[in-house]
Design an enzyme around this catalytic site. Sequence first.
Site, PDB file in Angstrom:
ATOM      1  N   GLU B  58      54.794 -13.392 -31.921  1.00  0.00           N
ATOM      2  CA  GLU B  58      53.810 -12.344 -31.631  1.00  0.00           C
ATOM      3  C   GLU B  58      54.448 -10.981 -31.392  1.00  0.00           C
ATOM      4  O   GLU B  58      53.833  -9.951 -31.680  1.00  0.00           O
ATOM      5  CB  GLU B  58      52.955 -12.721 -30.414  1.00  0.00           C
ATOM      6  CG  GLU B  58      51.931 -13.807 -30.687  1.00  0.00           C
ATOM      7  CD  GLU B  58      52.490 -15.213 -30.565  1.00  0.00           C
ATOM      8  OE1 GLU B  58      53.691 -15.351 -30.226  1.00  0.00           O
ATOM      9  OE2 GLU B  58      51.741 -16.174 -30.782  1.00  0.00           O
ATOM     10  N   HIS B 127      44.547 -20.359 -22.811  1.00  0.00           N
ATOM     11  CA  HIS B 127      43.785 -20.186 -24.060  1.00  0.00           C
ATOM     12  C   HIS B 127      42.347 -19.741 -23.794  1.00  0.00           C
ATOM     13  O   HIS B 127      41.491 -19.909 -24.641  1.00  0.00           O
ATOM     14  CB  HIS B 127      43.744 -21.498 -24.862  1.00  0.00           C
ATOM     15  CG  HIS B 127      45.030 -21.881 -25.505  1.00  0.00           C
ATOM     16  ND1 HIS B 127      46.114 -22.296 -24.792  1.00  0.00           N
ATOM     17  CD2 HIS B 127      45.409 -21.891 -26.812  1.00  0.00           C
ATOM     18  CE1 HIS B 127      47.109 -22.578 -25.625  1.00  0.00           C
ATOM     19  NE2 HIS B 127      46.710 -22.327 -26.860  1.00  0.00           N
TER      20      HIS B 127
END
Lengths: 326, 325
Positions: B58, B127
């Site tokens: 990322e 998440h």
Amino acid sequence: MNTTADKTSRPDLLALYRRMLLIRRMEERLGDVVQSGELPGPVHLCIGQEAVAVGVCAHLTDADWIASNHRGHGHFLAKGGTPHAMVAEIFGRDTGICRGKGGSMHVADFGRGILGANGIVGGGIGLAAGAALSAQLDGKGRVSVVFFGDGGANQGVVSEVLNIAAIWKLPLLLVCENNGFSEFSPTSTVTAGEIAARAQPFGVPGVTVDGNDVISVWRAAGEAVTRARNGHGPTLIEARTYRWRGHVETERSFLSEKYREDDEIAEWRGRDPIVRLEMQVLEGGTTQAELDAIRAEIADEVERAYAEAMADPPPPDQSAFQHMLA
Amino acid sequence: MAKKRLIQAINEALCEEMERDPRVILFGEDVKISLFGDTKGLAERFGEQRVRNTPIAETAMSGMAVGAAAAGYRVVCHMMFANFLYTGFDAIANQAAKLHYMTAGQIKLPIVYMAVMGAGRSAGAQHSDVPYPMLMNLGGIKVVVPSTPADAKGLLKAAIRDDNPVVFLQPARRGGEQGEVPEGEHVVPLGMADIKRPGTDVTIVAIGAMVRHALRGADILQQENISAEVVDPRTLFPLDVATILASVRRTGRLVVVDEARTTCSAASEIVALAAEQAFDRLAAPPRRVTVADVAIPYAPSLEKAVLPDEHTVVRAVREVVGARR
């Protein structure tokens, strides 16, 4: 300064000399200004490291991209940035290349492919990889270069980008200027192994060059740029050099002890990349008088850039509220 | 108009924008196979140059989006789950949000960072976040949260055409809401709120997946003769302050339903705006219906306990309607 690169070609030594000397004199002058207390913010000078920026950028045009770091004045000037626009920026003037909103750590000139110095160590690495992706998609043979230090080499993004640039064969040069210090920590105390060797596991060429020898840098960069332009992917170049000045110019005001010995600094001053190039230039037939003339021209250019920038106005207050969104 | 899931509307928007502008590119982890369905079929249609699977990296991805956008492309960077924005946050907060400003406008960054956000599927605390509050505070990034499939399509098309970095957060667990989606050119301008249900007694501002709870709550309240107006900001930065405050001034009461944690939530900002600019029109203290300052828990019963739903909305509205200043 647009020299094409292949193994047989030779650099225009006087062009390299001019650019290195310009960087040196600009930085020296900036160091003097810091002493006088006239600068608003911190500056990180690249004196002693000029050969890396110049040897690499000699292969680039305005259509190529560079991303730099906090010690970025040399890269800005080597890529063709205007001395006055840079100094005015560092002084926080309206005529600065970023109209006084970036400062020393953020000099950028988009029109010349300079994506900017960067205040985040390693921050330019992802940016340069992205520009390399654009260059690849454009298919016009552009390349992208990122300059980072031995400190930046320890950021995780280096391995992320080596990996992705290798898989995608991005036209990217990762140029590590190993100047011996990660801020105030000697490189050997915070860095395992050889930096150039970090390319090898990704199948990326990793080369070490003498960063104080502009011709060596020029040759290595030339090969890497040719590889990149021809679609063969990235190269990691580790240029071994030395930072003559502090990490930041004002460091003596807050450091309680020395982190390096005067002898070491003196030794590296003896390996001055500019003196070395002068000797090579003189051996090549250039006369001392010609060199003196170049020196005088550069001194004049630097003087004009500083005098003009110091006389320039600050930006209007309302500009602080502009440009947050396009 | 066909009924579609929110995630299909997003797929449609991506497809249309990539068709329309060859400089739109998209990359992210597993975008070819597409976990959620939003990027399905794009690689086949537009080729593997413009649509790329990235490694799980990322930091590089978010930074490359900045560099590729600066160098001339319109970049859609799929960050998968919104929590992963944190992993790539340097380039978002320090580069994307600041380069246009620091270069006095020299560099434009047409980037959309897209990600699925929100809780409700026992995915656990890493998440399930809705990270828009911190994004709203960056200033240089537009923040978009659609609640309906039609808005998702129209807002994403506008986001891709925008010259600023935009974080587009999709409340798209299980594919998201279902609804009518206009075919073809349907663009919803950024920065415009939408009144999802008109009402006169109380303003409920609801964000993303909370809009459904607000609308259901409004149905229940209707039976008690309480007329609730539901306002969906759609863009959280820049916020459509005018539409929100006009509603608050009409109704005199405000409840904000936000899936973020209470402290410095989007709800906090909206309540602050009402307090500063509509205080004289408020008949009762405004209320935030948010997640307590806890991480999102795993067990379904615990997760349900922390998330707002139509019942918490109804309770909050009853209190606000019953209260006097």
